[in-house]
Enzyme design. Structure first.
Site, short mmCIF file in Angstrom:
data_model
loop_
_atom_site.label_atom_id
_atom_site.label_comp_id
_atom_site.label_asym_id
_atom_site.label_seq_id
_atom_site.Cartn_x
_atom_site.Cartn_y
_atom_site.Cartn_z
CG ASP A 600 -2.03 -1.12 1.04
OD1 ASP A 600 -1.79 -2.05 0.25
OD2 ASP A 600 -3.07 -1.05 1.69
CD GLU A 796 -5.33 -4.15 9.09
OE1 GLU A 796 -5.13 -4.00 7.87
OE2 GLU A 796 -6.13 -3.46 9.74
#
Length: 826
Positions: A600, A796
């Protein structure tokens, strides 16, 4: 209905249970991971079930109805604590606002042509014994397609139902019935005989309502119920304005006159502690019965179920220890339970998805070297960055005109997959799934093979597969519209081949082992329904294994050559000099994002340009070649073996030719600046890929540089794991701060895997690799476990500053790889 007997049973059906049908299988509590508890049959025309609840102390509390997994619900914790993937599971849900700890436990009994019977027990206990607990619990059954549901025994329905039987029929599942069986000790939160006589309903009985919804909208059960609750409560309060009834009466469903529909909702007003059982009986499993009745499900209800759940729970504990050996490794009871949770929540998050998805193929064959695509999602730029839009130059009429966006719906199609996070990412992700299968395959090899096969079926005729599988309206409801489109020229890390290679390793190990059951005897493959036997049919039968590889190999080979064809890098220009023509560039860069890489916002060249070579991508292509080579060797396809060997050699050469930066002692991205090829140096995860994907030869002197990088406390090393970006980098912890410092477990696993390998070699660096391995593993396991104990969740990512869990939770996608680290299964 079958509980994940899936491909394992399909593969065995020729010699074992020929009546087994994968398409008719239903997993109880596993195939709708987006809800706290819910199932669907593995058929396009499906049966949906689900659980909902809310507190009834105050009228306003109906707005806190729980159904789909939402971080905003702020539950204390929820997770599958035990789950064997096939016939048993136990989930814990702690809702402090409602003062209830809910357990959902399922058990399956095979038989008949459609997988047999199953039952779920829903029970609740107060979290605080000193406070009252009053909740409305809803269990629903719905059809998303053709079929029928009909309720029976509705005498006195205006006051509620004493017993519940719902009959149904669906193509592929045949005739079936649902039953709800109450515990005799259940108590209601509030009951007033006087109010009951005013036709408010009887809170002691099961209330129901039925709807005829559009098949594609039956998953919106919560919306239907909330609308009715609000309407009925307002009417009730209006009628009794002088003396408003208790919310337990005010929110009592007003049973309508519908006995047939495609959505049935059953409501119970309960005071914790409570329990009730919901049983499914398949007609084909009871051929002796002219019509199904609660007696057919009796062996799975009440006290009989209690004993069977206890037996199944102990069997899970025993198998878990035989598989992962955590007690043998010195972990305490609480740490073992933590390990069981990570496995179980991964398995409990396996889902079946069906529907259309949105694909834009307009740039699929566009071969211009465009640095950015026409669909930039970036809304701005970071301070100091010089972006450009990449638009066509309208002043040059001879310039090629880029195709215009043309998203279209494709399908419908289906996917069988685990999910990264039930509340935040409840759908299939290509980048994540290969990591998921490393854990699932260690527990249930054949279940993993079926998931890999399902994903391979999504690879299209060109070799492309969408990196995010958003299939159907229920999945789309969790994704902003601007992110739903998938682009057929975008790639994603091909991690599934890592899991396929791991199957090959397990297969080679199994050739020298004699399989045994839990009792120590050799298994009877032709009649056994033992979960451990079914979980390894492809390991114990070389013929099945070869047939499987022959089936999936062409798909992944096609994907490999799609990568080579579409993600190429330009080696003929930009001042490059090298012996190899292997170079690759991620398509889909947009501003400071390279979403296609999976990393990302990790810093890359600024601004994006067509001269880039990406070091992680060439490493992934090399990893694909090594995995496919192993399969080709197993299948005896010598010409392919030679081709992959050449590619691997050329990729290793290209890494040294184009990506090695002597000053930083790391493999880096390359880009053209002022007519010369130079390196983009942002030390972090990006530079590790040639090592952690095992592309760099074991005798390379540059392995020491890799050890230097990961062990340096000024760059990546922390007390909690390896930071994703060097703490000395100017972009550390800036912007979105997604892959700019936080600790991610998928990369920790790959690093530990390689260190574990290096320390076993007879090399000068081996002892150092072993020392780093031990300390890094201890840091990671300790921090993730302590954060789970502190917060009730796995996360996460984790902070490189203080180790705290961050972003979505629970996240038992690749974070669950911590179990493999504990077990040292690499």
């Amino acid at each position: 209905m079958l509980l994940v007997l899936s491909l394992a049973v399909l593969a065995a059906s020729a010699t074992a249970t020929a009546s087994t049908s994968s398409n008719a299988s239903l997993t109880w509590g596993s195939y709708r991971p987006n809800v706290y508890f819910g199932t669907r049959s593995r058929t396009p025309e499906t049966v949906l079930t689900g659980l909902m609840w809310h507190d009834v102390h105050e009228y306003i509390n109906y707005q806190k109805m729980r159904h789909s997994c939402e971080q905003g619900d702020e539950l204390d914790s929820y997770a599958w604590l035990q789950h064997d993937a096939r016939s048993f599971g136990s989930q814990s849900i702690k809702d402090k606002d409602a003062n209830v700890h809910i357990k959902t436990e399922f058990l399956k009994s095979p038989g008949g042509d459609h997988g047999g019977d199953w039952v779920v027990r829903v029970s609740g206990t107060p979290m605080n014994e000193n406070e009252s607990s009053a909740i409305a619990v809803y269990f629903y059954m719905a059809l998303a397609g053709d079929g029928n549901l009909e309720i029976v025994n509705t005498n006195g329905k205006s006051r509620g139902l004493d017993s519940v039987q719902l009959n149904g029929n669906v193509n592929g599942l045949g005739d079936f019935s649902f039953f709800i069986y109450d515990d005799e000790n259940n108590e209601v939160p509030y009951f007033a005989e006087k109010e009951s006589r005013k036709s408010l309903g009887d809170v002691r009985k099961t209330q129901y309502t039925a709807y005829n919804a559009k098949p594609e909208d039956t998953w919106k059960v919560k919306d239907l119920v909330l609308e009715q609750l609000l309407r009925d409560a307002q009417s009730c309060i209006s009628k009794h304005s002088q003396n408003p009834p208790n919310p337990a009466h005010g929110f009592l469903l007003q049973s309508n006159d519908v006995t047939e529909g495609n959505v049935f909702v059953f409501q119970k007003m309960l005071k914790a502690p409570f329990q009730f059982d919901v049983a499914f009986a398949s007609k084909s499993a009871h051929p002796e019965s002219d019509s199904l009745s609660v007696e057919d499900a009796q062996p799975l209800l009440g006290e009989a179920l209690t004993k069977k759940l206890e037996t199944a729970s102990q069997a899970f504990h025993d198998r878990f220890e035989r598989t992962f050996h955590l007690k043998d490794k010195g972990y305490n009871e609480r740490q073992v339970e933590f390990g069981e949770m990570m496995l179980s929540n991964m398995l409990g998050g396996v889902g079946y998805f069906h529907g259309t998805n949105i694909v834009d193929r307009s740039l699929e064959d566009w071969e211009e070297s465009e640095p950015v695509d026409f669909l930039s999602q970036d809304s701005g730029k970071e301070e100091g960055d010089d972006y450009f839009s990449g638009d066509d130059d309208d002043s040059d009429p001879s310039a090629p005109k880029k195709p215009q966006p043309a998203p279209k719906r494709e399908g419908p199609s289906s996917l069988f997959s685990a999910v990264p996070s039930r509340p935040f990412f409840p759908r299939g992700f290509l980048w994540d799934e290969g990591f998921h299968e490393l854990l699932i395959g260690a527990w249930d090899n054949d279940l993993s093979l079926e998931i890999i096969s399902s994903w391979s079926s999504k690879i299209d005729a060109n070799g492309w597969v969408a990196r995010e599988q958003i299939l159907g309206a229920e999945s789309e409801s969790k994704v902003p519209a601007e992110f739903q489109i998938q682009y057929a020229h975008f790639a994603n890390p091909p991690t599934l081949l890592m899991s396929l290679l791991k199957f090959m390793e397990r297969l080679n190990q199994a050739q020298n082992q004699v399989p045994v059951t839990a009792s120590g005897s050799q298994p009877d493959y032709k009649s056994s329904l033992d979960n451990e036997v079914l979980s390894r049919l492809h390991l114990d039968d070389p013929k099945l294994a070869k047939e499987y590889l022959m089936r999936v190999y062409p798909q992944f080979k096609r994907q490999y050559f799609w990568f080579r064809r579409t993600q190429w890098g330009d080696v003929d220009n930009y001042g490059r000099e090298g012996k190899s023509s292997e170079a690759y560039r991620w398509r889909g860069r947009s501003g400071y994002h390279t979403l296609t890489s999976g990393l990302d916002d990790y810093p890359r060249a600024m601004p994006p340009q067509g001269s880039e070579f990406h070091v992680d991508l060439i490493s992934w292509v090399g990893s694909m070649a090594k995995a496919l080579k192993a399969v080709a060797i197993e299948l005896g396809i010598e010409k392919d073996v030679k081709k992959y060997d050449k590619h691997i050699s050329n990729i290793q050469q290209a890494l040294d030719d184009y990506h090695w930066n002597e000053e930083s002692q790391a493999y880096c991205d390359a880009v053209e600046v002022n007519g010369e090829s130079t390196h983009v140096v942002h030390l972090g995860y990006l530079n590790l890929f040639p090592f952690i994907l095992n592309i760099v030869p074991e005798d390379s002197p540059r392995i020491e540089s890799f050890l230097d990088l990961i062990s340096d406390p000024e760059t990546l090393w922390t007390d909690y794991g390896l930071a994703s970006l060097s703490k000395s980098d100017k972009f550390f912890a800036t912007g979105e701060n997604y892959w700019r410092g936080p600790i991610w477990m998928n990369i920790q696993y790959l690093v530990l895997k390689q260190l574990y390998h290096y320390k076993s070699l007879d090399r000068p660096y081996s002892k150092r690799a072993g020392d780093i391995y031990t300390k890094l593993r201890d840091n990671i396991v300790q921090n993730v476990f302590e954060e789970y104990e502190r917060t009730g969740y796995t996360w996460e990512q984790y902070s490189p500053i203080d180790g705290k869990g961050q972003r979505s939770h629970p996240f038992t996608g690749w974070t669950a790889l911590v179990l493999l680290m504990m077990a040292e299964i690499y």
